[in-house]
Design a protein around this motif. Structure first.
Motif, PDB file in Angstrom:
ATOM      1  N   ILE A  48      18.087  -7.811   1.466  1.00  0.00           N
ATOM      2  CA  ILE A  48      17.064  -7.011   1.819  1.00  0.00           C
ATOM      3  C   ILE A  48      15.667  -7.661   1.543  1.00  0.00           C
ATOM      4  O   ILE A  48      15.474  -8.023   0.589  1.00  0.00           O
ATOM      5  N   LEU A  49      14.691  -7.356   2.576  1.00  0.00           N
ATOM      6  CA  LEU A  49      13.408  -7.989   2.560  1.00  0.00           C
ATOM      7  C   LEU A  49      12.606  -7.061   1.979  1.00  0.00           C
ATOM      8  O   LEU A  49      12.653  -6.153   2.322  1.00  0.00           O
ATOM      9  N   TRP A  50      11.694  -7.769   0.872  1.00  0.00           N
ATOM     10  CA  TRP A  50      10.717  -6.757   0.166  1.00  0.00           C
ATOM     11  C   TRP A  50       9.933  -5.927   1.340  1.00  0.00           C
ATOM     12  O   TRP A  50       9.723  -4.677   0.919  1.00  0.00           O
ATOM     13  N   ARG A  51       9.266  -6.703   2.264  1.00  0.00           N
ATOM     14  CA  ARG A  51       8.379  -6.187   2.924  1.00  0.00           C
ATOM     15  C   ARG A  51       9.116  -5.016   3.965  1.00  0.00           C
ATOM     16  O   ARG A  51       8.431  -3.902   4.690  1.00  0.00           O
ATOM     17  N   ASN A  52      10.457  -4.831   3.892  1.00  0.00           N
ATOM     18  CA  ASN A  52      11.018  -3.667   4.951  1.00  0.00           C
ATOM     19  C   ASN A  52      11.545  -2.544   4.216  1.00  0.00           C
ATOM     20  O   ASN A  52      12.012  -1.680   4.825  1.00  0.00           O
ATOM     21  N   ILE A  53      10.746  -2.466   3.063  1.00  0.00           N
ATOM     22  CA  ILE A  53      11.290  -1.053   2.183  1.00  0.00           C
ATOM     23  C   ILE A  53      10.216  -0.602   1.500  1.00  0.00           C
ATOM     24  O   ILE A  53       9.474  -1.370   0.773  1.00  0.00           O
ATOM     25  N   SER A  54       9.540   0.710   1.810  1.00  0.00           N
ATOM     26  CA  SER A  54       8.608   1.376   1.027  1.00  0.00           C
ATOM     27  C   SER A  54       9.154   2.087  -0.131  1.00  0.00           C
ATOM     28  O   SER A  54       9.943   3.101   0.122  1.00  0.00           O
TER      29      SER A  54
ATOM     30  N   THR B  49      14.805   5.020  -4.175  1.00  0.00           N
ATOM     31  CA  THR B  49      14.282   5.833  -3.140  1.00  0.00           C
ATOM     32  C   THR B  49      13.320   5.534  -2.411  1.00  0.00           C
ATOM     33  O   THR B  49      12.133   5.083  -2.794  1.00  0.00           O
ATOM     34  N   ALA B  50      13.495   5.652  -0.878  1.00  0.00           N
ATOM     35  CA  ALA B  50      12.379   5.111  -0.260  1.00  0.00           C
ATOM     36  C   ALA B  50      11.446   6.429   0.060  1.00  0.00           C
ATOM     37  O   ALA B  50      11.731   7.175   0.139  1.00  0.00           O
ATOM     38  N   ARG B  51      10.222   5.867   0.510  1.00  0.00           N
ATOM     39  CA  ARG B  51       9.167   6.917   1.052  1.00  0.00           C
ATOM     40  C   ARG B  51       9.655   7.856   2.133  1.00  0.00           C
ATOM     41  O   ARG B  51       9.258   9.131   2.193  1.00  0.00           O
ATOM     42  N   GLU B  52      10.615   7.352   2.971  1.00  0.00           N
ATOM     43  CA  GLU B  52      11.153   7.709   4.042  1.00  0.00           C
ATOM     44  C   GLU B  52      12.351   8.923   3.534  1.00  0.00           C
ATOM     45  O   GLU B  52      12.506   9.933   4.289  1.00  0.00           O
ATOM     46  N   GLY B  53      12.761   8.896   2.375  1.00  0.00           N
ATOM     47  CA  GLY B  53      13.494   9.683   1.780  1.00  0.00           C
ATOM     48  C   GLY B  53      15.241   9.162   1.623  1.00  0.00           C
ATOM     49  O   GLY B  53      15.911   9.769   0.874  1.00  0.00           O
ATOM     50  N   PHE B  54      15.570   8.264   2.241  1.00  0.00           N
ATOM     51  CA  PHE B  54      16.608   7.472   1.934  1.00  0.00           C
ATOM     52  C   PHE B  54      16.726   6.669   0.791  1.00  0.00           C
ATOM     53  O   PHE B  54      15.955   6.337   0.176  1.00  0.00           O
ATOM     54  N   ARG B  55      17.850   6.404   0.332  1.00  0.00           N
ATOM     55  CA  ARG B  55      18.188   5.765  -1.131  1.00  0.00           C
ATOM     56  C   ARG B  55      18.841   4.296  -0.780  1.00  0.00           C
ATOM     57  O   ARG B  55      19.657   4.138   0.377  1.00  0.00           O
TER      58      ARG B  55
ATOM     59  N   PRO C 121       0.874  -1.211  -0.110  1.00  0.00           N
ATOM     60  CA  PRO C 121       0.044   0.015   0.007  1.00  0.00           C
ATOM     61  C   PRO C 121       0.826   1.335   0.063  1.00  0.00           C
ATOM     62  O   PRO C 121       0.434   2.256  -0.593  1.00  0.00           O
ATOM     63  N   GLU C 122       1.940   1.217   0.784  1.00  0.00           N
ATOM     64  CA  GLU C 122       2.621   2.426   0.849  1.00  0.00           C
ATOM     65  C   GLU C 122       3.713   2.582  -0.461  1.00  0.00           C
ATOM     66  O   GLU C 122       4.587   3.526  -0.549  1.00  0.00           O
ATOM     67  N   ASP C 123       3.768   1.597  -1.339  1.00  0.00           N
ATOM     68  CA  ASP C 123       4.762   1.933  -2.322  1.00  0.00           C
ATOM     69  C   ASP C 123       4.005   2.592  -3.650  1.00  0.00           C
ATOM     70  O   ASP C 123       2.899   2.843  -3.912  1.00  0.00           O
TER      71      ASP C 123
END
Length: 465
Positions: free
Chosen positions: A417-423, A448-454, A220-222
């Motif tokens: 990296i687990l798929w569920r752990n990154i937006s 680029t994650a929703r939180e702004g980091f790469r 949902p957050e992607d």
């Protein structure tokens, strides 16, 4: 000779002497650290690169991605050297011009963005937020006559029957979707013919993508329109680049001339521990560091009267153009971010693009704040001048071509990296520079994650390459 004529001649001569005197004073003062004594003389004697609005628009008003959708969950990124690129983008700008001038009405739509991008048409992501004033300036139409949202993404959904007609969908930065009625563009490329050609070349010429929503991978957050590769072949050819310090850095005189141009003689030069050279003149300070980092600060006051974004962008562009630093073959500088700051000035982010692929930057700044330089060039400008600049200067060269695995899921698994752990907000295919040691650049997926980091996922080179 009449008395009246003599008086007129005396007046002309006195005026000429005054102008000559002022010019001489200006010349003398321009070679002193305190600068020119009068503002208009400062303009006359300052370093000023003349560029037109049209030239800046042509260079900077370009998409970060221009994507073609066949409506069946297959997507292709159209590079700027593709024969259809300009036709598609001309269609987009023509439609936007109609919206801005009020010739096409824009209304809030109830449709969802993930459903819209699944349809057949043209998707554009500019990569930076276009506020209404900037959009009007880029198009050369003036400010919009109807309410227009800030946005970076749009889609032109092509009509099923008529290839020269499409509906525009604009996604505001707040997530609201807006749409128009049908807009006709007589010079439109035949989308069916284009997608057939792209499909035919998908094995060796045109890389085919899926969207997260179309591949039913998105959480949902992607971001539903983020593109990734799942199709064959597993390995795809990419360029390997070198990113070197500017050639001028090897010689102090060449470096000063490259940074300061004809104004070099006005500046005082200081060297600190062979790591940094500082040039000062009046309220201007340049600092060049041994790793290719250039910092500029204007110590005078900013214009707080209200800056127009187009004027600020022109000043930023002039600053870059006025610095003689060859970037290398097939290298451009693109606009990547626009933000209005407190006080009315604008902050612009620019990145390198080499052979059609962007080089992302995440580099320690030199001000001791612990912040990162998130673009190759960061410029703060108002409508009078550039106030600040941080620039990681590099000269690029294409070294060779190799084949790499660019499949998202495999690269995530390789890094643990687990798929569920990154937006996921965005997925780019490109290169990156994160430290002074990054001199040989190989391709990567940059998330680029929703939180702004790469998240940087290095592609896997094919064995034997």
């Amino acid at each position: 000779m009449s008395r009246e004529l003599k008086e007129r001649l005396k007046s002309v001569l006195i005026f000429a002497l005054i102008i000559t005197g002022l010019l001489q004073v200006g010349i003398l003062w321009s070679y002193q650290n305190q600068g020119t004594p009068f503002s208009f003389l400062s303009t006359i004697f300052s370093r000023d690169i003349q560029v037109s609005n049209e030239a800046v628009r042509e260079k900077l008003f370009i998409p970060d991605k221009l994507v073609i959708s066949d409506g069946e969950n297959d997507y292709w990124i159209i590079s700027d050297d593709n024969e259809y690129y300009q036709k598609f983008f001309n269609e987009v700008t023509a439609g936007l011009s109609k919206i801005v001038t009020g010739n096409a009405e824009l209304n809030v739509s109830s449709e969802k963005w993930e459903d819209i991008v699944a349809r057949r048409g043209i998707i554009v992501d500019f990569g930076f937020s276009l506020e209404p004033e900037l959009l009007g300036w880029m198009l050369g139409t003036g400010s919009p006559v109807q309410d227009t949202p800030r946005f970076s993404k749009l889609m032109v959904r092509r009509d099923i029957v008529r290839e020269d007609t499409g509906t525009f969908y604009i996604r505001g930065t707040d997530g609201t979707v807006y749409s128009t009625g049908q807009i006709r563009y007589e010079q439109a490329a035949n989308l069916k013919n284009v997608t057939n050609k792209l499909e035919a070349g998908s094995k060796n010429k045109y890389r085919k993508y899926k969207t997260l929503s179309g591949g039913r991978l998105n959480k949902p957050e992607d971001e539903p329109d983020a593109l990734y590769v799942v199709s064959s072949p597993r390995y795809w050819p990419y360029r390997v680049l070198s990113a070197d310090l500017p050639v001028a850095a090897a010689n102090d005189e060449l470096l000063a001339n490259a940074i300061l141009g004809e104004e070099e003689g006005r500046y005082n030069k200081y060297t600190y521990n062979d790591d940094m050279i500082q040039y000062t003149y009046g309220s201007n300070i340049y600092r060049y560091y041994s790793d290719g980092y250039l910092a500029y600060r204007y110590l005078g006051s900013a214009d707080s009267s209200g800056t127009k974004v187009g004027d600020a962008l022109i000043n930023a562009y002039k600053f870059i153009a006025g610095t003689d630093m060859p970037l290398g073959t097939e290298t451009d500088i693109i606009l990547s971010s626009v933000e209005r700051k407190a006080g009315g000035a604008y902050e612009f982010g620019f990145d390198y693009r080499v052979n059609g692929m962007t080089v992302r930057t995440e580099y320690d700044t030199k001000d001791g704040s612990g912040n990162k330089l998130e673009h190759a060039i960061r410029i703060l400008a108002d409508d009078r001048r550039v106030l600040e600049c941080d620039w990681l200067i590099r000269s690029f060269r294409i070294e060779n071509t190799r084949k790499y695995n660019d499949r998202l899921l495999e690269l995530l698994a390789r890094e643990g990296i687990l798929w569920r752990n990154i937006s996921i907000s965005k997925i780019d295919t490109g290169y990156y520079i994160r430290s002074s040691r990054d001199r040989l650049l190989e391709p990567a997926l940059i998330i680029t994650a929703r939180e702004g980091f790469r998240v940087y996922l290095d592609m896997i080179a094919e064995e034997g390459e």
